[in-house]
Design a protein around this motif. Structure first.
Motif, short mmCIF file in Angstrom:
data_model
loop_
_atom_site.label_atom_id
_atom_site.label_comp_id
_atom_site.label_asym_id
_atom_site.label_seq_id
_atom_site.Cartn_x
_atom_site.Cartn_y
_atom_site.Cartn_z
N SER A 49 0.82 -1.28 0.03
CA SER A 49 0.16 0.00 0.05
C SER A 49 1.09 1.38 0.04
O SER A 49 0.45 2.24 -0.69
CB SER A 49 -0.88 -0.21 1.02
OG SER A 49 -1.79 -1.09 1.18
N ASP A 161 -5.86 -0.97 -4.77
CA ASP A 161 -5.16 -1.51 -3.62
C ASP A 161 -6.38 -2.57 -2.98
O ASP A 161 -7.13 -2.24 -2.34
CB ASP A 161 -4.81 -0.47 -2.41
CG ASP A 161 -3.93 -1.24 -1.32
OD1 ASP A 161 -3.74 -2.17 -1.27
OD2 ASP A 161 -3.67 -0.34 -0.63
N GLU A 162 -6.06 -3.78 -3.36
CA GLU A 162 -6.79 -5.02 -3.11
C GLU A 162 -8.31 -4.76 -3.07
O GLU A 162 -9.22 -4.90 -2.13
CB GLU A 162 -6.63 -5.46 -1.51
CG GLU A 162 -5.17 -5.84 -1.14
CD GLU A 162 -4.89 -6.35 0.17
OE1 GLU A 162 -5.81 -7.27 0.80
OE2 GLU A 162 -4.07 -6.00 0.92
MG LIG Z 1 -2.07 -2.85 2.25
#
Ligand SMILES: [Mg+2]
Ligand SMILES: Nc1ncnc2c1ncn2[C@@H]1O[C@H](COP(=O)(O)OP(=O)(O)O)[C@@H](O)[C@H]1O
Length: 254
Positions: A49, A161-162
């Motif tokens: 991240s 991000d995910e």
């Molecule tokens: Mg992360």
């Protein structure tokens, strides 16, 4: 310095420390061409991240240089859009108004921004949901609205991000396929983070395995499959063999 115009994003010797002694990321160098789909994968806390935030200009590197289309990330702000794991929709706004929000913030007139928002909702397969509020949508639909919102500004670079981490596998597979279809239409450069090796390989041109403490590039896997990619690619022997190879690389850094 203007980098090679074929390279859209360049990271040179990036390090990130939040305190004097932590070494979250170290010596990250990467050249990414326009239209590439780069996925970072690695153990929790390895700095995935943080790396996306650095590329997006939300954080500054402790060392090294980042170029986005020849500019610093701060100056490239209008080229970048970010999608987070939590769809982060405003509960009091209908889908269309959520998607149009970045355009509202940029001062785009109402009719124009609504037309664009409608186009983006149709692109993510949600033509019928424009007047629905977030509480009326499933997890997968909320994520589609979130992606439509990111795409509303026609970004040159999309960071995710995910984004599908909270979804069931079937919804995730569908969203993967649709994300690739969207990318075919508008070849933005993509940076993606996931914990799923299969998702990483299905989507990406390159998968980058990061090690932890400090976060470094451990292995880079060039994904040889051409686009458009069909769902049954996931069952092919070549895919399964690359899946095993990538899983081994990931196991080595856990
Ligand atoms: Mg992360
Ligand atoms: N704003 C911050 N301040 C201090 N430490 C941070 C901050 N953001 C992340 N970290 C630390 O950096 C490391 C990497 O975090 P992160 O990039 O979120 O990892 P990942 O996304 O790979 O799980 C973690 O140890 C985390 O605690």
């Amino acid at each position: 310095m203007i980098p090679n115009s074929g390279d859209c994003v360049i990271l040179e010797g990036i390090a990130k420390r939040f305190t004097k002694d932590d070494h979250v990321l170290e010596n990250i160098s990467l050249k990414v061409s326009k239209g590439e789909f780069i996925t970072f994968i690695g153990p929790s806390g390895c700095g995935k991240s943080t790396l996306l935030r650095l590329i997006a200009g939300l954080l500054k590197p402790s060392e090294g240089i980042i170029h986005i289309n020849g500019k610093t990330p701060e100056l490239a702000d209008s080229d970048l859009a970010f999608v987070f794991q939590d769809a982060n929709l405003l509960p009091w706004r209908k889908s269309i108004a959520n998607v149009a929000l970045p355009l509202l913030l940029r001062g785009v007139p109402k009719l124009e921004r609504e037309a664009k928002a409608r186009m983006m909702l149709s692109l993510v397969g949600l033509n019928n949901a424009e007047n629905k509020y977030p509480w009326q949508l499933s997890g997968g639909m909320k994520m589609r609205v979130s992606i439509a919102r990111a795409l509303s500004i026609s970004p040159k670079i999309l960071l995710l991000d995910e984004p599908f981490g909270a979804l069931d596998e079937i919804s995730r597979d569908h969203l993967n396929e649709d994300l690739l279809k969207i990318r075919e239409k508008d070849l933005f450069t993509t940076f993606f983070v996931t914990h799923s090796v299969a998702e990483a390989l299905f989507l990406s041109t390159r998968v980058i395995v990061l090690s932890r403490n400090p976060g470094r590039i451990h292995t880079t896997i060039d994904v040889p499959f051409s686009y458009p990619r069909k769902p049954d690619l996931r069952e092919s022997p070549e895919f399964l063999s690359l899946l095993a190879q990538t899983t081994r690389a990931l196991r080595a850094v856990l």
